[in-house]
Motif scaffolding. Structure first.
Motif, PDB file in Angstrom:
ATOM      1  N   GLN A 187      -3.968 -12.421 -12.008  1.00 28.78           N
ATOM      2  CA  GLN A 187      -2.985 -11.393 -11.710  1.00 28.78           C
ATOM      3  C   GLN A 187      -2.333 -11.767 -10.428  1.00 28.78           C
ATOM      4  N   VAL A 188      -1.096 -11.062 -10.256  1.00 26.40           N
ATOM      5  CA  VAL A 188      -0.417 -11.330  -9.039  1.00 26.40           C
ATOM      6  C   VAL A 188      -0.122  -9.944  -8.297  1.00 26.40           C
ATOM      7  N   THR A 189       0.115 -10.638  -7.041  1.00 27.00           N
ATOM      8  CA  THR A 189       0.206  -9.413  -5.973  1.00 27.00           C
ATOM      9  C   THR A 189       1.852  -9.049  -5.746  1.00 27.00           C
ATOM     10  N   ARG A 200       0.838  -1.085  -0.092  1.00 27.39           N
ATOM     11  CA  ARG A 200      -0.078   0.135  -0.004  1.00 27.39           C
ATOM     12  C   ARG A 200       0.849   1.348  -0.011  1.00 27.39           C
ATOM     13  N   VAL A 201       2.174   1.090   0.502  1.00 22.42           N
ATOM     14  CA  VAL A 201       2.903   2.361   0.605  1.00 22.42           C
ATOM     15  C   VAL A 201       3.762   2.736  -0.487  1.00 22.42           C
ATOM     16  N   CYS A 202       4.412   1.578  -1.121  1.00 20.50           N
ATOM     17  CA  CYS A 202       5.441   1.690  -2.248  1.00 20.50           C
ATOM     18  C   CYS A 202       5.039   1.699  -3.560  1.00 20.50           C
ATOM     19  N   ASP A 203       5.733   2.632  -4.234  1.00 23.47           N
ATOM     20  CA  ASP A 203       5.514   2.570  -5.562  1.00 23.47           C
ATOM     21  C   ASP A 203       6.755   2.170  -6.296  1.00 23.47           C
ATOM     22  N   ASP A 259       3.806  -0.441 -10.227  1.00 26.26           N
ATOM     23  CA  ASP A 259       2.775  -0.337 -11.297  1.00 26.26           C
ATOM     24  C   ASP A 259       3.098  -1.315 -12.656  1.00 26.26           C
TER      25      ASP A 259
END
Lengths: 296, 136
Positions: free
Chosen positions: A272-274, A197-200, A217
């Motif tokens: 899809q993967v996490t 949730r925190v890192c892009d 992403d």
């Protein structure tokens, strides 16, 4: 092009015969919140210590906003560092640590940032930090790092030793600070779930080398899990650039892949993967990274 | 002002969860044009999420013409999704409840019903609204 907050080229550090970090080339654009992930001993702490100039590289170079942190005091003024287990002098109070920070950092230091943050958290300024809880000490360390007004903030496992509530409160404080100051962050952690949730941006280290360095992403868009009829290892699958991990039963193959085109959806069910799936799959392989992954 | 929550088990991307919550609030009239969205920093802090994610959600709302950023002031809602559709909701809900009771009586489980609704939604082409409910 976005400014580069941290840039390393062929960076390496050796202890005796053992490379703690090897041939590490990566670029972290300004404004990102990057996760630094990898198993114990992968070189995470070494990379962070090289980035802040606490270690001297044996090979290659490191640049912080284009400057060498060991040579250039301006580069060090841009840096904030919260070391593992947030070491603070236990007999000092938070107020004394703030005074110390100001004296040691004549340029750019802002007492009020640390004082306001600690006041909002209801943390006592006049209590020895050795008497505070782990979560409170972590908050003091973060407040001190932020008072330096760094453009790049590096944190080494800041929440590893904290209970879930303290961990959440720490991440709240950190995200609020990033929202306020636009600080670029590089954060090492084992807790992949917290990071999603925190890192892009993700930097994945494995056996002292960079395995992935790319926007989250992009990684999520380019990786997926395919389930379909049994396919031998090494067989070319249209649309797949790399099979990161494969498992097989008698009739079925499950592949975690990096794609470079459309996959035949009649043959394969695409899931899809996490971020966690992806990291675990890449850690399970010891293959050398391809150039395009590392350059990303 | 809207207060965001996150569904930790949802597979929906975090920014999209925020977008959907604003839309839902607009649809049921809990949020209205002129309302200011919470500050990016406050949302990031409250939910412990990346401020860029909040920005992305707000940009998406702007792209869809639902919100407008005013530099130095904040992001404001400029359009509603309620309109005439809202007035019809109570009636539609009553009809749906009656239909659900019939489905249950016919022996359909929760999963059966969800699957039926999903496939029917997918198979039904969207028709333009006929009663002036078209968004401005």
């Amino acid at each position: 092009m976005t400014e580069s907050a941290l840039n390393t080229e062929a960076l390496g550090k050796r202890y005796g015969q053992t490379w703690a970090l090897r041939d590490c080339s990566l670029e972290l654009p300004a404004g990102r919140i990057a996760a630094l992930v990898g198993p114990n001993g992968a070189g995470k702490s070494t990379l962070l210590h090289l980035a802040v100039g606490l270690l001297r590289p044996d090979t290659g170079q490191v640049r912080v906003f284009g400057r060498d942190p060991r040579e250039d005091p301006d580069a060090r003024a841009d840096l904030g560092f919260v070391a593992q287990d947030t070491p603070l002098y236990p007999d000092f109070t938070a107020a004394e640590l703030i005074t110390m920070g100001r004296r040691l950092n004549p340029r750019g230091w802002d007492d009020s940032i640390a004082r306001d943050r600690l006041a909002r958290l209801g943390l006592p300024l006049d209590k020895r930090v050795g008497r505070l809880s782990g979560g409170q000490r972590a908050q003091v360390a973060l407040a001190l790092a932020l008072a330096k007004r760094p453009r790049l903030l590096l944190l080494d496992e800041p929440v590893a030793a904290l209970d879930p509530l303290a961990r959440h409160e720490f991440m709240q404080a950190l995200m609020g600070a990033v929202g306020e100051y636009g600080t670029t962050v590089l954060l090492s952690s084992h807790l992949l779930n917290d990071l999603e949730r925190v890192c892009d941006h993700l930097v994945l280290l494995h056996t002292s080398q960079v395995r992935l360095s790319a926007p989250v992403d992009d990684l999520l868009a380019s990786h997926c899990r395919l389930v379909g009829p049994r396919t031998p290892d090494g067989a070319a699958v249209p649309g797949v650039a790399e099979v990161v991990r494969a498992s097989h039963t008698e009739r079925q193959s499950t592949l975690l892949v990096r794609t470079d085109g459309p996959v035949d959806e009649n043959r394969w069910t695409v899931h899809q993967v996490t971020l966690e799936d992806l990291v675990l799959a890449h850690l399970g392989t010891s293959a050398r990274p391809t150039a395009s992954e590392v350059a990303a | 002002m809207i207060e965001f929550v996150l569904d930790g088990r949802s597979r929906v991307a975090t920014y999209m969860q925020l977008v959907l919550q604003v839309k839902q609030a607009l649809r049921v009239g809990l949020a209205q044009p002129g309302d200011r969205l919470p500050k990016v920093r406050d949302v990031a802090q409250a939910l412990a999420i990346n401020p860029n994610t909040v920005l992305k959600a707000y940009r998406e709302l702007e792209l869809e013409g639902l919100a407008e950023g005013r530099p130095g002031v904040g992001t404001f809602l400029v359009r509603t999704l309620a309109g005439p559709a809202l007035a019809h909701q109570a009636e539609l809900r009553a009809e749906l409840t009656a239909w659900l009771h019939r489905a249950q009586a016919a022996g359909l489980t929760r999963e059966d019903i969800t699957a039926l609704v999903d496939t029917t939604l997918r198979a039904t082409p969207e028709r333009p609204p006929t009663d002036g409910a078209a968004p401005a």
